[in-house]
Enzyme design. Sequence first.
Site, PDB file in Angstrom:
ATOM      1  N   GLU A 196       0.314   6.027  -3.839  1.00 16.74           N
ATOM      2  CA  GLU A 196      -0.202   4.967  -4.707  1.00 16.74           C
ATOM      3  C   GLU A 196      -1.266   5.566  -5.623  1.00 16.74           C
ATOM      4  O   GLU A 196      -2.447   5.599  -5.284  1.00 16.74           O
ATOM      5  CB  GLU A 196      -0.802   3.809  -3.906  1.00 16.74           C
TER       6      GLU A 196
ATOM      7  N   GLU B 116      -0.541   1.418   5.166  1.00 16.76           N
ATOM      8  CA  GLU B 116      -1.987   1.612   5.289  1.00 16.76           C
ATOM      9  C   GLU B 116      -2.496   1.086   6.633  1.00 16.76           C
ATOM     10  O   GLU B 116      -3.524   0.393   6.708  1.00 16.76           O
ATOM     11  CB  GLU B 116      -2.717   0.935   4.118  1.00 16.76           C
TER      12      GLU B 116
END
Length: 610
Positions: free
Chosen positions: A267, A187
Amino acid sequence: MAVKKMGLGLPVLVLVLWVLPLQVTSAVRSFSIDYTNNCFCKDGVPFRYISGSIHYFRIPAAYWKDRLLKMYMSGLNAVQVYVPWNYHETLPGIYNFAGDKDLEGFLDLVAQLGLLVILRPGPYICAEWEMGGLPFWLLAQPNIVLRTTDPDFLQAVDKWLDVLLPKIKPRLYHNGGNIISVQVENEYGSYYACDYDYLRYLLSAFHAHLGEEVVLFTTDGLKDRDLQCGTIQGLYATVDFGTGINMTQAFELQRQYEPKGPLVNSEYYTGWLDYWGEPHSTSSAEEVAKGLQKMLKMGANINMYMFQGGTNFGYWSGADYKKIFNPITTSYDYDAPLSEAGDPTAKVHAIRTVIAKRVNLLDILGLLSPVQPVHTPFPLTFEVMSQAHGFILYRTILPHDILEPVLLSAPNNGVHDLAYILLNGQYKGTLERDKVSGVMVTGQAGDTLDLLVENMGRINFGANVSDFKGLIHNVTLDSTILKDWFIYPLDIDSAVAHAWPPVAPRSKGNTGPAFYTGTFTTPGINWDSFVKFPGWTKGQLWINGFNLGRFWPARGSQQTLFVPGLLLNSSAPNIITVLELQKAPEEPIVVFLDQPLFNYTHSSTTRDME
């Protein structure tokens, strides 16, 4: 799975099966991105994963196998794993990979249990873990700029990767291991620095250690800046999101950065983390399952974060900073499908129900046939197609509308030996050599007609003729000879032995050819047994890739198949695969007994419908 005592000494094992498609593998192991067909490609065929996150560093090593078994038996075919740098290098140059920190032992255990791995080795991982996995001692240099091309930071990263990645390389899928892809950073688009040179540096380092063949990827959120700053050429861009959002729009954002290739939610949030002083985060099992089902229908690859959360033992819990400092609780339960203690929750059942939907054989024909179909004016036999045993699928289309039922047949005993008839995927009946010569059908011009032909064994006594298999004469529709056939030889045994269990989209019904699969454990036991098929009709059975033979309880007299105990694995899940050709029971179960059952017969009436 349920176990019952039947008074015969050996416990009776009752297995509930679910239906999945199968895939065919080649001899060369490979895992890659197929930009033409927008999917992953494993061993030369399309592949999709349904994965769950598990953190070995939050679970005592003695419990690893228990948790992984539960994930496997929930229908997953992969797990996603972070590697926290600070857990293994607590002080500069001092590395620990023993005991609860035995990363290689964990990865090898995952492989033994038949699960693939999506590895996320950082160097930064977030994970609600102390300093996101970065070692505290990096801050001994007060001017260091983390997660950038700062020379001091890169020097420490290089030393860590020099230790970690050589442990990973032999475990990559194409090297004989089970790691199919590796994430670079984590991320990064959410980090303020937006240092593309840093990502390029990591890309080069990962390739230097792991080779050019490895699939490398990134994961970022759904804000434009997240993907702008978190992606570069050479790293496949994936996204992450949970329930309650427009999933079509979410994947459309991924498509802006990856116009071709597989859809991936790295995710998919099954719950959420907890902060001290705030209520425990929960989410609905129904909503999690609904979102999973929607993404599967879209053809996406999904990792559920988390599948089991675990515990932040000691001082390892991290903290978030969003305007204020917010420390994270010791429990990392995450309201995950498996609780902090590893117990299955309602989410496990809901997720497994979604994964376990039925898939017809025709839905995965492109995966089932290892070669391209042969296009020919008239049907060809097994022998011409170099098909020794098993099945061949013959496909054509209806040449005109059929408003009233007419006879579809293979005159002169033209089916050797059984042909399962499907029209636009709907099962219509079975032609059987010397018994059933035709079925009545209706349809429209252009409808797809499939005949799945089964070889029941060549004559070994009683006739001095060559026993060719397949469609040995033309197929007629009323008085019209059907032409223009596509012929698909099926290599089912290779698929079941090497690419099982696959992941399935959903379909309905319980009639027609379909594959059902399940798993069972026999801890410390590998006895001989017999498997019974209550309510099943006819088909084939495999256990752990071994073809145990045909079953036909609807015809009899044989009601059970012998299962040699040596086929069973007493320390890992056993995979059972049933190909039902005609009609499965509403509740697909099989039962293991300690004695065979015989003497039930059904007299099949010979019918001539010509």
